[in-house]
Scaffold this motif. Structure first.
Motif, short mmCIF file in Angstrom:
data_model
loop_
_atom_site.label_atom_id
_atom_site.label_comp_id
_atom_site.label_asym_id
_atom_site.label_seq_id
_atom_site.Cartn_x
_atom_site.Cartn_y
_atom_site.Cartn_z
N ASN A 1 10.75 -9.42 13.98
CA ASN A 1 11.25 -9.27 12.46
C ASN A 1 10.78 -7.94 11.75
OD1 ASN A 1 13.06 -9.83 10.38
ND2 ASN A 1 11.53 -11.05 9.17
N ILE A 2 10.90 -6.87 12.51
CA ILE A 2 10.41 -5.57 11.86
C ILE A 2 11.72 -4.42 11.91
CG2 ILE A 2 8.96 -3.84 12.16
CD1 ILE A 2 6.97 -5.62 13.47
N GLY A 3 11.89 -3.82 11.04
CA GLY A 3 12.91 -2.88 10.99
C GLY A 3 12.58 -1.42 11.56
N ASP A 4 11.49 -0.88 10.89
CA ASP A 4 10.90 0.00 11.29
C ASP A 4 9.29 0.18 11.13
OD1 ASP A 4 10.95 3.18 12.04
OD2 ASP A 4 9.41 3.12 10.34
N PHE A 5 8.48 0.06 12.07
CA PHE A 5 6.92 -0.36 12.10
C PHE A 5 6.47 0.53 11.06
CE2 PHE A 5 2.76 -0.70 13.44
CZ PHE A 5 2.55 -2.27 13.83
N ALA A 6 6.30 1.67 11.15
CA ALA A 6 5.48 2.47 9.83
C ALA A 6 6.25 2.40 8.70
CB ALA A 6 5.90 4.05 10.27
N THR A 7 7.48 2.05 8.47
CA THR A 7 7.81 2.06 7.24
C THR A 7 7.59 0.43 6.77
OG1 THR A 7 9.85 3.32 7.41
CG2 THR A 7 9.98 1.68 5.73
N ALA A 8 7.59 -0.52 7.71
CA ALA A 8 7.35 -1.88 7.21
C ALA A 8 5.96 -1.90 6.83
CB ALA A 8 7.72 -2.75 8.52
N LYS A 9 4.84 -1.17 7.71
CA LYS A 9 3.42 -0.98 7.44
C LYS A 9 3.02 -0.37 6.17
CE LYS A 9 -0.97 -0.31 9.52
NZ LYS A 9 -1.65 0.26 10.70
N ALA A 10 3.69 0.48 5.77
CA ALA A 10 3.65 1.23 4.50
C ALA A 10 4.19 0.45 3.60
CB ALA A 10 4.04 2.42 4.61
N THR A 11 5.47 0.02 3.60
CA THR A 11 5.92 -0.95 2.47
C THR A 11 5.01 -2.13 2.17
OG1 THR A 11 8.07 -0.06 3.33
CG2 THR A 11 7.83 -2.16 1.67
N LEU A 12 4.53 -2.66 3.37
CA LEU A 12 3.63 -3.74 3.37
C LEU A 12 2.48 -3.53 2.34
CD1 LEU A 12 3.49 -6.74 3.80
CD2 LEU A 12 2.47 -6.30 6.15
N ALA A 13 1.77 -2.44 2.78
CA ALA A 13 0.69 -2.07 2.20
C ALA A 13 0.67 -1.65 0.58
CB ALA A 13 -0.20 -0.87 2.72
N ALA A 14 1.87 -1.02 0.30
CA ALA A 14 2.27 -0.67 -1.10
C ALA A 14 2.50 -2.01 -1.77
CB ALA A 14 3.44 0.29 -1.03
N THR A 15 3.26 -2.78 -1.25
CA THR A 15 3.43 -4.15 -1.78
C THR A 15 2.33 -5.03 -2.04
OG1 THR A 15 5.51 -4.25 -0.67
CG2 THR A 15 5.01 -6.39 -1.65
N TYR A 16 1.36 -4.89 -1.10
CA TYR A 16 0.03 -5.64 -1.31
C TYR A 16 -0.80 -5.10 -2.43
CZ TYR A 16 -4.45 -7.88 -0.16
OH TYR A 16 -5.76 -8.50 -0.49
N GLN A 17 -0.75 -3.79 -2.46
CA GLN A 17 -1.79 -3.39 -3.61
C GLN A 17 -0.85 -3.58 -5.05
OE1 GLN A 17 -4.21 -1.52 -3.66
NE2 GLN A 17 -4.39 -1.76 -1.20
N THR A 18 0.48 -3.51 -4.88
CA THR A 18 1.15 -3.88 -6.36
C THR A 18 1.03 -5.45 -6.73
OG1 THR A 18 2.79 -2.29 -5.84
CG2 THR A 18 3.38 -4.02 -7.27
N VAL A 19 1.17 -6.29 -5.70
CA VAL A 19 0.91 -7.64 -5.81
C VAL A 19 -0.68 -8.05 -6.33
CG1 VAL A 19 0.89 -9.95 -4.88
CG2 VAL A 19 2.89 -8.38 -4.58
N PHE A 20 -1.56 -7.32 -5.64
CA PHE A 20 -2.80 -7.22 -6.05
C PHE A 20 -3.35 -7.15 -7.53
CE2 PHE A 20 -7.38 -6.05 -5.75
CZ PHE A 20 -8.15 -7.20 -5.39
N ALA A 21 -2.67 -5.78 -7.86
CA ALA A 21 -2.76 -5.45 -9.12
C ALA A 21 -2.37 -6.25 -9.98
CB ALA A 21 -2.22 -3.98 -9.29
#
Length: 483
Positions: A214-234
């Motif tokens: 369930n991955i569209g683009d691995f690099a984009t998914a990883k970068a998006t996931l990291a950015a989302t995690y930072q946003t949710v964590f904040a």
């Protein structure tokens, strides 16, 4: 009876003996010399005058003499470590003098034009004879340190020598183009197609890998996931701080609410009837003064009553609540309302924090999954990148090889014919050197025959040889008696 022993002794000759004996064989030697010299002279006189046609070719350093790897990155510097000029000239001279060039020349001119009037035999025999003529008459030479190739062809006919030499040079140019023409276009195309097939398989495997996870683009998914995690964590940190603030505010409001009464006096009417009676009595006194004097009995009665009431009022017990109306306290209501809102905000922040914590847990789990799949993704992605690079490389090489073949076929090379062969006007002959060689050979043969006659003769021919052979002095010499 005395026994006699016989032994064979070879005569021993000195230089004087040999010279003297050669003079005895002089007639035989002269006859042999004349016979051999006459035969050699007759053969030499039958030789024809030969004509040598010459031509020069410039062979410079071209792209074909620069190393280029078949596989790997194409070097940008095309002039890396080329051959020296004389090495290139020697290589081109080897091509010019090769058997294939001679065969092409024979096929282009025909064996009859090369052999001339001496052509005879079957076509195969004439072709072999023509090749022998080219092999014997063609000369290719190079000068050390120079890129010039000197070509010469010797024949008994000047026009034919020039014609054959020009044909040899032309066929050399055709042959070298065939030799250096890129033969790798089809090979590069085959390799490109093979890599394209492998790239298609790699793309399918990578696409299946992405879909299964369930991955569209691995690099984009990883970068998006990291950015989302930072946003949710904040957001979680911010909501947690707001929740603490809301809880503390609610606790403060509840403490304040406990100190506030729920109901307060809204309106209170006081009992001031004594003051009213004093006012009424004073009004009556003023009315009485209109009819009586101040020291009249009715006025003094009213004054006494007024004084009594004033004394009563002076005690402070005449004023008191007459009617009291109570209701809810506005401060209590406001604090309660604020407390309810604060409790609602706290509950909302708690619910939001729970949601954010759940999202953080999901994001952590997804990040762990991506970390676990990163090596597989790197392997599949690296395979695709390598295959894509190989396809691009072989596409470029195929195009370059095709263009290079077309340029070489069109004659775009570094070999130039400086001077073409022309029919020589002066011929050369080897009659005089050959006559001298025949003379020397005849004299040497005659000398050998004379020496052979001397050393194969039996008996003692001279007194000196006899004494030298028998180691005895010769006392007298008698002439040979004729038979």
């Amino acid at each position: 009876m005395r026994a006699t022993a016989y032994t064979t002794v070879r005569p021993r000759y000195g230089i004087a003996d040999v010279i003297g004996l050669l003079f005895r064989e002089l007639l035989l030697m002269i006859v042999i010399f004349l016979v051999i010299f006459a035969i050699g002279t007759a053969a030499v006189l039958t030789l024809k005058r030969s004509y040598t046609a010459t031509s020069t070719v410039y062979a410079g350093v071209g792209q074909e003499y620069v190393y280029q790897p078949r596989v790997g990155a194409i070097p940008t510097d095309r002039s890396g470590q080329p051959l020296e000029a004389d090495a290139v000239a020697q290589s081109e001279a080897a091509i010019l003098g090769s058997l294939e060039v001679k065969r092409r020349t024979v096929a282009a001119l025909g064996a009859d034009r090369i052999l001339g009037p001496t052509a005879k035999g079957t076509p195969a025999e004439r072709e072999v004879a023509a090749l022998k003529v080219l092999d014997g008459g063609l000369g290719v030479g190079v000068t050390p340190g120079s890129a010039i190739i000197s070509v010469a062809f010797k024949s008994d006919d000047a026009e034919r020598a020039a014609l054959i030499l020009n044909a040899v040079v032309d066929q050399y140019l055709i042959q070298r183009r065939a030799v250096f023409r890129g033969q790798g276009s089809q090979a590069f195309a085959d390799q490109r197609e093979a890599f394209e097939s492998e790239l298609t398989s790699a793309d399918e495997a990578y696409e299946a890998f992405l879909q299964s996870n369930n991955i569209g683009d691995f690099a984009t998914a990883k970068a998006t996931l990291a950015a989302t995690y930072q946003t949710v964590f904040a957001d979680a940190l911010s909501v947690r701080a707001q929740l603490n603030q809301a809880s503390q505010r609610l606790a403060t409001l509840e403490a304040q609410l406990a100190r506030q009464p729920a109901e307060v006096v809204l309106q209170q009417d006081l009992n001031i009837s004594a003051q009213d009676q004093i006012l009424q009595l004073r009004t009556e006194r003023e009315n009485l003064l209109a009819r009586y004097t101040e020291d009249s009995q009715p006025v003094r009665d009213i004054d006494e009553r007024i004084a009594g009431l004033q004394a009563y009022v002076a005690t402070g017990t005449t004023v008191g609540p007459k009617e009291v109306r109570t209701g809810p306290s506005t401060i209590f209501t406001e604090i309660e309302t604020t407390r309810i809102n604060a409790a609602a905000d706290r509950d909302a922040l708690g619910a939001r924090l729970a949601v954010l914590e759940g999202q953080l847990n999901q994001l952590r789990s997804r990040q762990a999954d991506l970390t676990r799949l990163e090596s597989t993704n790197a392997t599949l992605m690296g395979n695709r990148d390598n295959l894509s690079a190989a396809v691009r490389d072989f596409q470029q090489r195929e195009s370059q090889s095709r263009a290079d073949s077309a340029l070489v076929a069109a004659g775009a090379d570094n070999v130039r014919v400086i001077a073409r062969a022309e029919a020589p006007t002066r011929g050369s002959s080897l009659k005089m050197p050959l006559l001298a060689a025949v003379f020397l050979f005849a004299g040497f043969t005659a000398l050998c025959v004379g020496l052979l006659r001397i050393f194969t003769r039996r008996g003692f021919t001279t007194p000196e040889s006899t004494g030298r052979t028998l180691d005895l002095p010769v006392l007298a010499v008698a002439p040979v008696k004729a038979r």
